[in-house]
Design an enzyme around this catalytic site. Sequence first.
Site, PDB file in Angstrom:
ATOM      1  CG  LEU A 110     117.220   8.295  17.236  1.00 22.40           C
ATOM      2  CD1 LEU A 110     117.469   7.329  16.075  1.00 22.40           C
ATOM      3  CD2 LEU A 110     115.723   8.472  17.462  1.00 22.40           C
ATOM      4  CG  HIS A 111     116.277   7.441  24.216  1.00 20.04           C
ATOM      5  ND1 HIS A 111     115.299   6.469  24.197  1.00 20.04           N
ATOM      6  CD2 HIS A 111     115.618   8.627  24.294  1.00 20.04           C
ATOM      7  CE1 HIS A 111     114.118   7.026  24.300  1.00 20.04           C
ATOM      8  NE2 HIS A 111     114.274   8.346  24.339  1.00 20.04           N
ATOM      9  CG  HIS A 166     113.963   6.937  20.064  1.00 22.96           C
ATOM     10  ND1 HIS A 166     114.796   7.725  20.815  1.00 22.96           N
ATOM     11  CD2 HIS A 166     112.818   7.645  19.917  1.00 22.96           C
ATOM     12  CE1 HIS A 166     114.185   8.871  21.113  1.00 22.96           C
ATOM     13  NE2 HIS A 166     112.977   8.845  20.581  1.00 22.96           N
ATOM     14  CD  GLN A 195     105.173  16.265  18.095  1.00 20.50           C
ATOM     15  OE1 GLN A 195     105.017  15.688  17.024  1.00 20.50           O
ATOM     16  NE2 GLN A 195     105.524  15.605  19.191  1.00 20.50           N
ATOM     17  N   GLY A 203     105.981   3.957  21.375  1.00 20.38           N
ATOM     18  CA  GLY A 203     106.368   3.592  22.740  1.00 20.38           C
ATOM     19  C   GLY A 203     105.225   3.782  23.725  1.00 20.38           C
ATOM     20  CB  SER A 233     112.558  11.122  28.080  1.00 23.59           C
ATOM     21  OG  SER A 233     112.255  12.362  27.460  1.00 23.59           O
ATOM     22  NE  ARG A 289     110.683  17.960  25.575  1.00 23.12           N
ATOM     23  CZ  ARG A 289     109.671  17.537  24.814  1.00 23.12           C
ATOM     24  NH1 ARG A 289     109.139  16.355  25.032  1.00 23.12           N
ATOM     25  NH2 ARG A 289     109.192  18.290  23.849  1.00 23.12           N
TER      26      ARG A 289
HETATM   27  P1  AMP Z   1     109.995  10.952  20.382  1.00 23.03           P
HETATM   28  O1  AMP Z   1     111.275  10.984  19.609  1.00 23.03           O
HETATM   29  O2  AMP Z   1     110.115  11.423  21.794  1.00 23.03           O
HETATM   30  O3  AMP Z   1     108.857  11.599  19.628  1.00 23.03           O
HETATM   31  O4  AMP Z   1     109.591   9.423  20.503  1.00 23.03           O
HETATM   32  C1  AMP Z   1     109.486   8.623  19.357  1.00 23.03           C
HETATM   33  C2  AMP Z   1     108.890   7.313  19.755  1.00 23.03           C
HETATM   34  O5  AMP Z   1     109.728   6.671  20.709  1.00 23.03           O
HETATM   35  C3  AMP Z   1     107.512   7.452  20.400  1.00 23.03           C
HETATM   36  O6  AMP Z   1     106.691   6.383  19.937  1.00 23.03           O
HETATM   37  C4  AMP Z   1     107.830   7.299  21.853  1.00 23.03           C
HETATM   38  O7  AMP Z   1     106.750   6.811  22.625  1.00 23.03           O
HETATM   39  C5  AMP Z   1     108.955   6.277  21.807  1.00 23.03           C
HETATM   40  N1  AMP Z   1     109.737   6.316  23.041  1.00 23.03           N
HETATM   41  C6  AMP Z   1     110.287   7.391  23.627  1.00 23.03           C
HETATM   42  N2  AMP Z   1     110.871   7.049  24.788  1.00 23.03           N
HETATM   43  C7  AMP Z   1     110.681   5.717  24.952  1.00 23.03           C
HETATM   44  C8  AMP Z   1     111.034   4.764  25.953  1.00 23.03           C
HETATM   45  N3  AMP Z   1     111.715   5.113  27.047  1.00 23.03           N
HETATM   46  N4  AMP Z   1     110.656   3.479  25.775  1.00 23.03           N
HETATM   47  C9  AMP Z   1     109.961   3.105  24.674  1.00 23.03           C
HETATM   48  N5  AMP Z   1     109.607   3.953  23.689  1.00 23.03           N
HETATM   49  C10 AMP Z   1     109.949   5.240  23.821  1.00 23.03           C
END
Ligand code: AMP
Length: 273
Positions: free
Chosen positions: A30-31, A34, A57, A143, A181, A183
């Site tokens: 998480l960042h 999230h 996925q 997001g 992100s 990544r």
């Molecule tokens: P993930 O863990 O990459 O599957 O992301 C989980 C949720 O966090 C998804 O709804 C993403 O779109 C959102 N998210 C990821 N990066 C960002 C960001 N930089 N700003 C806002 N939401 C984000």
Amino acid sequence: MLIARTLSELRDARAGLGLELGLVPTMGALHEGHLALVSAARVAGRVAASIFVNPLQFGPTEDLARYPRDEAGDLAKLEASGCDLVWLPHVSEMYPPDGASTITVGGPATLWEGALRPGHFTGVATVVAKLFGQVRPRAAYFGEKDWQQIQVISRMVADLLLPVEIVPVPTVREQDGLALSSRNRFLSAENRAAAPALYSALRRAAQAIAESAPVVATLATANAEISAAGMQPEYLALVDAQSLEPIEALTRTARLITAARAGSVRLLDNVAV
Ligand code: AMP
């Protein structure tokens, strides 16, 4: 903060959280992006976050095995953000061996990320539908960084009449514009330095299109800027914000979307026009 690792623990924890529950689905690591979703959900009521690296996925050649994991760090961040419940399911509980159902969305799921990553959105839609069934949120927060994903989930919710409101949350960025992100940690120093060019190219192009510059030429210029910064653009398109269909002229709901490779890392970004 309650932590549930099995469906029966989830049922017990869910029972005390009432009707006004927001869900924040994540894959962990998480960042601040999230945590912005958690904050948005908190304004409305109680918050559940899920952490699940969803194998369905990821394509066979993608980075499932090296996807970053940091459960202790994630739990500390969620606790500090005021999250009420964290759902940490096991793969075997999400995908029982006798499972025989998935959700395949058409329309917006067939283009861009859907075309480049066959099966990706089936994995996303299936896991999100399962999370909705398990957690029974009133609303779910996603997001805008993953703009196409929001449109795919909104399509699924509308088509299947799921009683969940989908709430988009603006992209959280580094000071230099790079969208946060999980990544990004895999970017080399050189690619990290180049990466903000993606957002600046998008912003310049969006501004130009909004000021009536020709779309095709503007996209070509933005592509050249991204390449000149050392990244490999995979797509850069002006699209209808909901259907994701490419458009040649500006409409009220246009979005500029892109994916580019910076070394081994795929970067996604998008802006409103
Ligand atoms: P993930 O863990 O990459 O599957 O992301 C989980 C949720 O966090 C998804 O709804 C993403 O779109 C959102 N998210 C990821 N990066 C960002 C960001 N930089 N700003 C806002 N939401 C984000």
